[in-house]
Design a protein around this motif. Structure first.
Motif, short mmCIF file in Angstrom:
data_model
loop_
_atom_site.label_atom_id
_atom_site.label_comp_id
_atom_site.label_asym_id
_atom_site.label_seq_id
_atom_site.Cartn_x
_atom_site.Cartn_y
_atom_site.Cartn_z
N TYR A 7 64.66 4.97 154.47
CA TYR A 7 64.10 5.26 153.16
C TYR A 7 65.23 5.49 152.18
O TYR A 7 66.23 6.13 152.52
CB TYR A 7 63.23 6.53 153.22
N VAL A 11 61.91 7.50 147.60
CA VAL A 11 61.12 7.40 148.84
C VAL A 11 61.75 8.34 149.89
O VAL A 11 61.05 9.10 150.56
CB VAL A 11 61.11 5.94 149.37
N ARG A 12 63.08 8.32 149.97
CA ARG A 12 63.81 9.22 150.88
C ARG A 12 63.55 10.69 150.51
O ARG A 12 63.30 11.52 151.38
CB ARG A 12 65.31 8.90 150.79
#
Lengths: 83, 145
Positions: A7, A11-12
């Motif tokens: 990710y 998103v991470r």
């Protein structure tokens, strides 16, 4: 099969991990996304709008209907902002 | 030459070295991208990338540019990590026999770097952090090629 999922960017941050090994029965990327979405709220949130996401299999940009067969690495990230 | 690095570099020196090795090319074009602070509030830009894919993606773009515009040389340097306002983020240089090829190849590489090289920029400001959103115009720009 086992696949490493990566990710990047927000998103991470939403998922809270840069990468993880995932055991999946999915045959394509969309199937893997469905499995991830049902895991926990943070995954559901990260994958709530697929039009805001891009995906790469083994470091090649691809589509959500791409087959997972033979994939070692699947990465999810927002549209790129290089340059 | 392709470099993806956190270290700062001197674009003038890169351009001089590039120009010195292009021999009888006739035309050299370069573009340098800097960290812009539109609001005066920016602390720094945090640039993340996908090690491995970044080098592959940019290498593929450079191969295409080299073949399509018959470039004699081509260089891309792109930084990641924490960059202060006005710092150099990246640089493209192209060399060809004539200026049209060198300009077009540099323009092509910039368009592809914007939308197809796995970098993500986050603006870290005094008022908070924000991921830079991609612009639709940037992805549409690829249709030019």
């Amino acid at each position: 099969m086992q696949v490493e999922v990566l990710y990047f960017a927000w998103v991470r941050e939403r998922i809270g991990l840069p990468r993880e090994m995932v055991e999946t029965t999915a045959t394509d990327v969309a199937g893997l996304v469905k499995e991830l979405q049902t895991r926990e709220e943070r995954y559901a949130l990260a994958f709530s709008d697929l039009s805001a996401l891009r995906v790469a299999i083994d470091q090649e940009l691809t589509d959500f209907d791409a087959p997972l067969k033979g994939a070692r690495e699947v990465a999810f990230f927002p549209p790129m902002t290089g340059g | 030459m392709l470099a993806v690095q956190s270290a700062a570099f001197d674009p003038g020196q890169v351009l001089n070295e590039f120009t010195a090795k292009v021999g009888n090319s006739g035309a050299v074009v370069s573009f340098t991208g800097l960290v812009r602070d539109d609001t005066g509030d920016l602390k720094h830009m945090q640039i993340e990338h996908y090690p491995g894919m970044t080098e592959k993606a940019i290498g593929a773009m450079m191969d295409k540019a080299q073949a399509r515009w018959n470039l004699t040389e081509c260089t891309v340097i792109h930084r990641y990590g924490e960059l202060a306002p006005n710092e150099v983020i990246m640089m493209v240089a192209t060399a060809a026999s004539h200026r049209v090829e060198a300009f077009e190849a540099a323009d092509y590489l910039m368009d592809y770097l914007k939308s197809c090289a796995p970098f993500w920029k986050k603006e870290v400001s005094h008022s908070g952090d924000i991921w830079v959103a991609s612009k639709q115009a940037d992805e549409e720009a690829l249709n030019r090629w």
